[in-house]
Design an enzyme around this catalytic site. Structure first.
Site, PDB file in Angstrom:
ATOM      1  N   SER A  10      -6.812  16.050  63.603  1.00  0.00           N
ATOM      2  CA  SER A  10      -5.846  15.127  64.213  1.00  0.00           C
ATOM      3  C   SER A  10      -5.599  13.913  63.319  1.00  0.00           C
ATOM      4  O   SER A  10      -4.626  13.201  63.495  1.00  0.00           O
ATOM      5  CB  SER A  10      -6.349  14.664  65.586  1.00  0.00           C
ATOM      6  OG  SER A  10      -7.607  14.029  65.464  1.00  0.00           O
ATOM      7  N   ASN A  86     -14.413  20.312  58.556  1.00  0.00           N
ATOM      8  CA  ASN A  86     -14.090  18.945  58.143  1.00  0.00           C
ATOM      9  C   ASN A  86     -14.561  17.884  59.137  1.00  0.00           C
ATOM     10  O   ASN A  86     -14.925  16.786  58.730  1.00  0.00           O
ATOM     11  CB  ASN A  86     -12.573  18.845  57.936  1.00  0.00           C
ATOM     12  CG  ASN A  86     -12.093  17.408  57.870  1.00  0.00           C
ATOM     13  OD1 ASN A  86     -12.220  16.732  56.851  1.00  0.00           O
ATOM     14  ND2 ASN A  86     -11.553  16.898  58.987  1.00  0.00           N
ATOM     15  N   TYR A 151     -26.217   9.837  56.761  1.00  0.00           N
ATOM     16  CA  TYR A 151     -24.965  10.488  56.358  1.00  0.00           C
ATOM     17  C   TYR A 151     -25.193  11.315  55.088  1.00  0.00           C
ATOM     18  O   TYR A 151     -24.768  12.473  55.004  1.00  0.00           O
ATOM     19  CB  TYR A 151     -23.902   9.411  56.133  1.00  0.00           C
ATOM     20  CG  TYR A 151     -22.538   9.936  55.748  1.00  0.00           C
ATOM     21  CD1 TYR A 151     -21.761  10.650  56.655  1.00  0.00           C
ATOM     22  CD2 TYR A 151     -22.003   9.693  54.474  1.00  0.00           C
ATOM     23  CE1 TYR A 151     -20.502  11.113  56.304  1.00  0.00           C
ATOM     24  CE2 TYR A 151     -20.748  10.153  54.117  1.00  0.00           C
ATOM     25  CZ  TYR A 151     -20.000  10.860  55.046  1.00  0.00           C
ATOM     26  OH  TYR A 151     -18.756  11.330  54.698  1.00  0.00           O
TER      27      TYR A 151
END
Ligand code: NAP
Length: 243
Positions: A10, A86, A151
């Site tokens: 999106s 992704n 991360y």
């Protein structure tokens, strides 16, 4: 028509990949988890240039939702040729301040989500004995930035899974590669304070951030037959920051 599923499409890099793959002629599944309007806008943009796309709302950190999504994609389009893993989040926290929820959220989406989507897509790719998986990793997977240990660990895991799955799935005609972007202009990075952004840009030899279109171009190439003999690779795309 070949079919590509792009998770987290999106916005940002996923959006860029969805649009690029639609321009390349794929029917594209625009997955997202919250932003209904933005996901619909991506589909409208694709349809405006004559492309084919559908939205699919699913939290890819939830295996049951991923199973349902892949099942419904196949019942609509008949197959899955390309998966772009992704959808991911970045959370910066120093070790001593680390909240266990941060660890869970990052692992659930950036690692488990990638495995769930890969497993469920491969179950569909087996039939055709062909398929391509492209994992969006990050330069943080091998380049240390203080505060990004969680991360970085998730992206290091993505790099390792890319290599192992490439070896495991080559016999079924399925290629697995990763793209490791550096700083790319998206909402994820726009959330950074201006002085922090400037500090990062100063360290990039090309003195600018990358664009989602530049990442999407590499994804498009990896999906194509140009890369038909390439598997298990992590392609860095970072303006030289990791050199
Ligand atoms: P972004 O602009 O924040 O977009 C994230 C996308 O993921 C959105 O479409 C969001 O959709 C979706 N998403 C979030 N949680 C989800 C979930 N549970 N299930 C399904 N979709 C979900 O992020 P970005 O900057 O484009 O980053 C995309 C990927 O590139 C990430 O894996 C990131 O680690 C990697 N990356 C980014 C950069 C960078 O500089 N931006 C650099 C290196 C690597 P909703 O809003 O609808 O939930």
């Amino acid at each position: 028509m070949k079919v590509a599923v792009v998770t987290g499409a999106s916005k940002g890099i996923g959006r860029g990949c969805a649009i690029r793959l639609a321009k390349d002629g794929y029917a594209v599944v625009v997955n997202y988890s919250h932003s209904d309007d933005k996901a619909l806008e991506v589909v409208k943009e694709i349809e405006a240039f004559g492309g084919t796309a559908m939205v699919y709302k699913a939290d890819v950190s939830d295996l049951e939702q991923v199973k349902k999504m892949m099942r419904e994609v196949v019942s609509k389009y008949g197959q899955i040729d390309v998966l772009v893993n992704n959808a991911g989040i970045v959370r910066d926290e120093f070790l001593l301040m680390l909240n266990p929820n941060t660890l869970d959220n990052c692992m659930d989406l950036n690692v488990k989500g990638y495995f769930y989507c890969a497993q469920q897509a491969v179950l569909k790719m087996f039939r055709k004995r062909s398929g391509v998986i492209i994992n969006i990793s990050s330069v943080s997977g091998k380049f240390a930035l203080p505060g990004q240990s969680v991360y970085s660990a998730t992206k290091g895991a993505v790099n390792a899974m890319t290599q192992t799955l490439a070896k495991e799935l080559a016999q079924y005609g399925i290629r697995v590669n990763a793209v490791a972007p550096g700083f790319i202009e998206t909402e994820m990075l726009n959330a950074l304070p201006e002085e922090k952004k400037k500090e990062y840009i100063d360290k990039i030899p090309m003195h600018r951030m990358g664009t989602v279109e530049e990442v999407a171009g590499v994804v498009s190439m990896l999906a194509s037959d140009t890369c038909s003999y390439m598997t298990g690779q992590v392609i860095t795309l970072d303006g030289g920051i990791s050199l």
